[in-house]
Design an enzyme around this catalytic site. Structure first.
Site: not given
Ligand code: 8IG
Length: 266
Positions: A187, A206
């Protein structure tokens, strides 16, 4: 994946799994994420190990530190089905490929699944190597693994019963909301600011699609994250995949011990 329904393909994979492992039914599935692989030996004795590529519908693992193997482990009176790696959404093989292991586990008889991952943490008190229970998730992939108009309820997706059991085993376990980004880039600091604003505590690539597929298949879900790094912008340091793997290796003994105590009680 081919034209066949993903559910039929999972049934076929489960049939082949039973043949190759010699185990007719499995009871509990585990998916080992980044940093969790060394914990596998604490679960019990492996009675079989096969390559995922020996089963219909699986393709080869793509990331260093992820090995495409499945173990059948005998633990007490239980047969565990342990995935030593997963297919990630960012590999671009499609959502059905991401959740094929989960559906195969359900078709193999598993009533519960433990989804583990390595992730970034937003709480400064979670030093690298801290395990955190997933209490809920925010799925920022914008995708669903479910095919057709099946309106699956996700209330209590991450079983409060199993979380309470984990805290009985290890009272220091904290919990948090896991936010899945598509990846494979980490990010930006601004995105971590957004995660905080929307109520997230853990960031990764995930787990959420697998959890949804597991719930659709009727399995009880336990999610445990291993915080391997502070989320972007919080430490003043760039994020590095090698350091992330190293934090996992350093925490291996503790994660093995934790899983070894939790799994028999599921
Ligand atoms: I390990 O900080 C690991 N996986 N998205 N962000 C995201 N995935 C991760 C991170 C992280 N650490």
């Amino acid at each position: 994946m081919n034209e066949q329904s993903p559910y039929t393909l999972a049934d076929e994979a489960a049939t082949r799994l039973a043949e190759l492992t010699g185990v007719e039914r499995h009871d509990v599935a585990l998916v080992l994420g980044s940093g969790w692989l060394p914990a596998v030996d604490a679960l019990g004795e492996a009675t079989a190990e096969i390559a995922t590529t020996d089963l219909p519908g699986f393709s080869a693992a793509a990331v260093a530190g992820h090995s495409g193997k499945i173990r059948s482990v005998r633990a007490g009176d239980r047969n565990l089905l342990v995935f030593l790696s997963r297919t990630h959404y960012y590999e671009g093989r499609g959502v059905p490929a991401v959740v094929h292991g989960v559906r195969t586990a359900a078709a193999a008889g598993c009533r519960a699944i433990v989804l583990t991952n390595g992730c970034g943490g937003l709480k400064e008190t979670w030093s690298p190597g801290t395990p955190v229970l997933i209490s809920d998730h925010i799925n920022l992939t914008g995708r669903s693994p479910i095919e057709g108009a099946n309106f699956v309820d996700l209330t209590d997706l991450y079983s409060s019963r199993l979380r309470a059991m984990c805290r009985e085993v290890e009272s220091s376990l904290d919990e948090g909301v896991y936010v899945q980004f598509p990846g494979p880039h980490y990010e930006t600091p601004a995105e971590i600011g957004m995660v905080r604003a929307i109520g997230g505590h853990l960031v990764g690539m995930s787990t959420t699609l697998e959890a949804i597929a597991a719930r659709e298949a009727g399995m009880e879900v336990l999610g445990i994250s291993l915080v391997t790094n502070l989320a972007a912008g919080l430490s003043g340091q760039p994020l590095n995949h090698e350091e992330v793997l190293e934090a996992g290796r350093a925490a291996a003994t503790r994660m093995g011990d934790l899983l070894g105590r939790i799994v028999p009680r599921i």
